[in-house]
Design a protein around this motif. Structure first.
Motif, PDB file in Angstrom:
ATOM      1  N   ASP A 113      36.930 105.662  21.665  1.00 26.00           N
ATOM      2  CA  ASP A 113      38.581 104.433  22.986  1.00 26.00           C
ATOM      3  C   ASP A 113      38.879 104.072  21.651  1.00 26.00           C
ATOM      4  OD1 ASP A 113      37.703 106.275  25.500  1.00 26.00           O
ATOM      5  OD2 ASP A 113      36.796 103.642  26.157  1.00 26.00           O
ATOM      6  N   ASN A 114      38.204 102.846  20.598  1.00 24.74           N
ATOM      7  CA  ASN A 114      38.949 102.175  20.022  1.00 24.74           C
ATOM      8  C   ASN A 114      38.981 102.943  18.949  1.00 24.74           C
ATOM      9  OD1 ASN A 114      37.489  99.753  20.798  1.00 24.74           O
ATOM     10  ND2 ASN A 114      35.850  99.696  19.778  1.00 24.74           N
ATOM     11  N   ILE A 116      41.103 105.608  19.120  1.00 23.65           N
ATOM     12  CA  ILE A 116      42.110 105.839  19.901  1.00 23.65           C
ATOM     13  C   ILE A 116      43.359 104.999  20.282  1.00 23.65           C
ATOM     14  CG2 ILE A 116      43.530 106.858  21.993  1.00 23.65           C
ATOM     15  CD1 ILE A 116      40.609 108.978  21.937  1.00 23.65           C
ATOM     16  N   GLU A 117      42.834 104.029  20.183  1.00 21.23           N
ATOM     17  CA  GLU A 117      43.787 102.726  20.534  1.00 21.23           C
ATOM     18  C   GLU A 117      44.235 102.080  19.061  1.00 21.23           C
ATOM     19  OE1 GLU A 117      42.077  99.575  22.435  1.00 21.23           O
ATOM     20  OE2 GLU A 117      41.664 101.320  24.470  1.00 21.23           O
ATOM     21  N   ASP A 120      47.808 105.175  14.928  1.00 24.31           N
ATOM     22  CA  ASP A 120      48.607 106.042  16.559  1.00 24.31           C
ATOM     23  C   ASP A 120      49.105 107.284  15.994  1.00 24.31           C
ATOM     24  OD1 ASP A 120      50.254 103.351  15.895  1.00 24.31           O
ATOM     25  OD2 ASP A 120      51.214 103.250  14.226  1.00 24.31           O
ATOM     26  N   ALA A 123      47.425 108.822  19.946  1.00 27.34           N
ATOM     27  CA  ALA A 123      47.845 107.808  20.901  1.00 27.34           C
ATOM     28  C   ALA A 123      48.489 109.451  22.349  1.00 27.34           C
ATOM     29  CB  ALA A 123      49.281 107.295  20.442  1.00 27.34           C
ATOM     30  N   GLU A 126      45.321 108.535  24.101  1.00 28.97           N
ATOM     31  CA  GLU A 126      45.323 107.662  24.838  1.00 28.97           C
ATOM     32  C   GLU A 126      44.831 107.768  26.789  1.00 28.97           C
ATOM     33  OE1 GLU A 126      47.782 104.387  24.127  1.00 28.97           O
ATOM     34  OE2 GLU A 126      47.536 104.321  22.204  1.00 28.97           O
ATOM     35  N   GLY A 127      44.155 107.336  27.294  1.00 27.14           N
ATOM     36  CA  GLY A 127      44.004 107.910  28.764  1.00 27.14           C
ATOM     37  C   GLY A 127      42.977 108.766  29.119  1.00 27.14           C
ATOM     38  N   THR A 128      42.877 109.885  28.266  1.00 30.11           N
ATOM     39  CA  THR A 128      41.954 111.185  27.702  1.00 30.11           C
ATOM     40  C   THR A 128      40.391 110.524  28.451  1.00 30.11           C
ATOM     41  OG1 THR A 128      41.753 111.378  26.051  1.00 30.11           O
ATOM     42  CG2 THR A 128      44.010 112.031  26.677  1.00 30.11           C
ATOM     43  N   ASP A 130      39.501 108.152  29.998  1.00 29.10           N
ATOM     44  CA  ASP A 130      39.226 106.962  31.321  1.00 29.10           C
ATOM     45  C   ASP A 130      38.568 108.565  33.028  1.00 29.10           C
ATOM     46  OD1 ASP A 130      40.318 105.537  30.054  1.00 29.10           O
ATOM     47  OD2 ASP A 130      42.415 105.749  31.246  1.00 29.10           O
TER      48      ASP A 130
END
Length: 130
Positions: A113-114, A116-117, A120, A123, A126-128, A130
């Motif tokens: 997660d870190n 990915i955030e 860039d 990007a 992001e959210g995959t 979750d």
């Protein structure tokens, strides 16, 4: 007919020259075997499956689940496999940085997660998770 004769070479020089030639040949054989190990090939036409760490049959099956894909050549399957390997390697290395900052050797979901955030290039992910 005139015969040419070479001057006799002392035994010490002859054995030293032969030893040097054997060392050179040994080095050449060693270099070739190292190159084959690095490329994973034993001949000029090595199959793609030896160069890929992922199972090509599974990747081909995944590609065929897309309704737009009817046929997939071996070359295209290999390229997709290689690109996937490089992508996984890249994101894993970036996530490892965050694991090492937490003084851990094992990657956790929060490390991914870190990464990915923070990066860039990731990007689109992001959210995959979750």
């Amino acid at each position: 007919m005139a015969a040419t004769m070479e001057a006799p070479v002392p035994a010490e020089q002859d054995s030293a020259r032969c030893g040097a030639e054997e060392e050179n040949r040994g080095g050449e054989v060693e270099e070739k075997s190292q190159q084959q190990q690095q490329t994973g090939s034993t001949g000029p036409a090595a199959p793609h499956s030896r160069l890929s760490k992922l199972p090509l049959a599974r990747i081909k099956a995944l590609m065929k689940t897309d309704p737009d894909v009817s046929l997939a050549s071996q070359e295209s399957v290999f390229i997709i496999a290689k690109a996937t390997e490089l992508f996984v390697e890249m994101i894993a290395k970036d996530a490892l940085v965050y694991a090492q900052q937490g003084k851990r050797k094992t990657l956790q979901r929060k490390d991914l997660d870190n990464a990915i955030e923070a990066i860039d290039e990731f990007a689109f992910l992001e959210g995959t998770l979750d």
